[in-house]
Design an enzyme around this catalytic site. Structure first.
Site, short mmCIF file in Angstrom:
data_model
loop_
_atom_site.label_atom_id
_atom_site.label_comp_id
_atom_site.label_asym_id
_atom_site.label_seq_id
_atom_site.Cartn_x
_atom_site.Cartn_y
_atom_site.Cartn_z
N THR A 134 -1.46 2.79 -4.91
CA THR A 134 -1.76 4.13 -4.71
C THR A 134 -3.55 3.96 -3.92
OG1 THR A 134 -2.20 6.99 -4.63
CG2 THR A 134 -3.57 5.07 -6.57
N TYR B 194 -1.39 -0.33 10.40
CA TYR B 194 -1.64 -1.00 8.23
C TYR B 194 -0.05 -0.71 8.77
CZ TYR B 194 -3.96 -2.01 4.66
OH TYR B 194 -3.61 -2.60 3.40
N HIS C 23 -13.55 4.07 2.79
CA HIS C 23 -11.81 4.70 2.13
C HIS C 23 -13.14 6.59 1.51
CE1 HIS C 23 -9.03 1.32 2.18
NE2 HIS C 23 -8.61 2.43 2.72
N TRP D 59 -14.58 15.43 5.22
CA TRP D 59 -14.31 14.98 6.40
C TRP D 59 -12.57 16.04 6.14
CZ3 TRP D 59 -13.73 9.32 8.45
CH2 TRP D 59 -15.10 8.68 8.85
N LYS E 66 2.03 -4.00 5.97
CA LYS E 66 2.47 -4.25 5.21
C LYS E 66 3.65 -3.87 4.36
CE LYS E 66 -1.17 -4.81 3.22
NZ LYS E 66 -1.39 -6.05 2.48
N SER F 185 0.73 -1.24 -0.43
CA SER F 185 -0.14 -0.26 0.50
C SER F 185 0.82 1.47 0.00
CB SER F 185 -0.85 0.28 1.24
OG SER F 185 -1.16 1.27 1.47
N SER F 186 0.44 2.14 -0.35
CA SER F 186 1.23 3.51 -0.54
C SER F 186 1.49 3.64 0.98
CB SER F 186 0.58 4.90 -1.59
OG SER F 186 -0.52 4.76 -1.43
N CYS F 187 0.45 3.47 1.83
CA CYS F 187 0.32 4.52 3.12
C CYS F 187 2.06 4.30 3.76
CB CYS F 187 -0.53 4.05 3.72
SG CYS F 187 -0.79 2.47 4.10
P1 GDP Z 1 -5.79 7.64 3.89
O1 GDP Z 1 -5.64 7.95 1.81
O2 GDP Z 1 -5.17 6.44 3.87
O3 GDP Z 1 -5.91 8.49 4.56
O4 GDP Z 1 -7.75 6.54 3.52
P2 GDP Z 1 -8.67 7.44 2.94
O5 GDP Z 1 -9.19 7.02 1.63
O6 GDP Z 1 -9.91 7.04 4.35
O7 GDP Z 1 -8.75 9.23 2.17
C1 GDP Z 1 -8.61 9.72 4.14
C2 GDP Z 1 -8.46 11.63 3.35
O8 GDP Z 1 -9.76 11.97 2.34
C3 GDP Z 1 -8.72 12.12 4.71
O9 GDP Z 1 -7.71 13.48 4.11
C4 GDP Z 1 -10.08 13.09 5.29
O10 GDP Z 1 -9.62 13.92 5.60
C5 GDP Z 1 -10.85 13.19 3.41
N1 GDP Z 1 -12.16 12.57 3.44
C6 GDP Z 1 -13.18 13.54 2.96
N2 GDP Z 1 -13.96 12.83 3.78
C7 GDP Z 1 -14.15 11.94 3.62
C8 GDP Z 1 -14.85 10.91 4.31
O11 GDP Z 1 -16.18 10.85 3.85
N3 GDP Z 1 -14.30 9.44 4.37
C9 GDP Z 1 -12.74 9.39 4.58
N4 GDP Z 1 -12.95 8.16 4.68
N5 GDP Z 1 -11.98 10.37 3.83
C10 GDP Z 1 -12.98 11.37 3.83
#
Ligand code: GDP
Length: 323
Positions: free
Chosen positions: A168, A140, A183, A206, A144, A111-113
């Protein structure tokens, strides 16, 4: 290098998930004759003895290791024990069993994280382990990272032909539409959809809207996985993405225009932003000869069409609200 034979015995570990189901579909399209799968109730991938028995009986020759406990930023940050424990065990058992039955080639999906929070963007493969991780997905990411290192160690010590790919952020049909644990794309898509149905003009997003994410359609990832199995054999892992990113605010507007035009976005800054930016350097993958095909607008539209056509009871994360 010869492509993997279409009459080989191929195991897709994690076939029911977003990635696994796309990989199975891609293999079927390409004419693979024997695609092995096991449901969670048939095989607990965290149980080494059970996995060994299954491998001894089924004798897979090629393995796509795309199983795991996954989720969005909230699931990741509130369930670190599960994310670490499940994922460490799953890759451990499958890699070891694959060695025991002399699997010819295995692809592990990271994963890219895995990359440091302050990695230079776009992120090159050599930035692994060069700095502290993003706290919201540290558990996580650690699991990974050990998965990648495990494949490299089995290659170095036992000569196993195990490779790894780092995708990604993904989206597409079959995603988890859970209102908390999903996600970014499925959660926002669902929220816009439910607001439209309810006649609600405001939709919550968010964080601040300023983080940037790169989004790859899952069918492109499945295609890249097969491509790497056919054409890549090196010791280093390979980033898989588009190389293009978008601000969360712009993505939310794009989704709004598809699902609920005219709705007002309300940013909830009590929710985490996570990594400020995450976009992969995909030069290595381009040099090997693969590029993504699906544009973001097109992919989001297709995913939304899929979503509205489903029976709610059959969409992951929606079953709780199904009639
Ligand atoms: P990440 O890429 O590992 O951080 O995981 P996510 O796919 O959950 O994406 C998170 C990013 O999207 C963060 O910057 C959140 O603040 C933003 N975000 C905005 N709205 C949402 C939402 O409704 N759900 C999630 N999961 N993230 C959101």
């Amino acid at each position: 290098m010869a492509a993997i034979p279409r009459d080989g015995r191929v195991f897709v570990a994690g076939h029911a998930g977003l990635v696994g189901s796309a990989v199975v579909e891609r293999l079927q399209e390409d004419g693979f004759g024997t695609i092995l799968t096991a449901t969670r109730s048939e095989l607990d991938l965290r149980d080494q003895a059970a996995v060994n028995r299954w491998f001894a009986a089924e004798r897979p020759e090629y393995v796509f290791l795309v199983a795991g406990t996954v989720g969005g930023i909230m699931a990741n940050s509130t369930r670190p024990a599960e994310f670490l424990y499940d994922n460490m065990l799953i890759h451990g058992t499958v890699v070891e069993a694959s060695k025991q039955v002399d699997v010819r080639k295995l692809l592990y999906l990271g994963s890219s994280c895995i990359y440091p929070r302050h990695a230079q963007q776009p992120i090159t493969e050599d930035q692994l382990l060069t700095g502290p991780l993003e706290p919201t997905n540290e558990a996580y990411a650690l699991a990974k990272i050990t998965g990648i290192k495990l494949c490299e160690a089995y290659r170095a010590q036992y000569g196993c032909n195990f490779i790894s790919a780092m995708p990604t952020n993904l989206y597409g049909p079959g995603d988890n539409f859970d209102p908390v644990g999903g996600h970014l794309v499925p959660m926002l898509m669902r929220r816009f959809h439910e607001a439209k149905e309810a006649g609600e003009p405001k939709v919550e997003v968010w964080g601040t809207g300023s983080p940037r994410r790169e989004l790859l359609h899952v069918s492109d990832l499945a295609d890249a996985c097969l491509f790497l199995m056919d054409h890549y054999e090196g010791p280093g892992f390979v980033n898989v993405g588009t190389g293009e990113d978008i601000a969360i605010r712009d993505l939310a507007e794009m989704l709004r225009d598809i699902v609920h035009p005219g709705a007002e976005l309300v940013f909830d800054t009590t929710k985490p932003d996570g990594m400020p930016r995450k976009v992969l350097d995909v030069s290595k993958l381009h040099d090997i000869g693969w590029r993504h095909r699906t544009g973001l607008q097109e992919g989001l539209l297709e995913t939304y069409r899929w979503f509205v056509e489903q029976d709610p009871a059959s969409v992951r994360g929606l079953s709780i609200s199904a009639p």
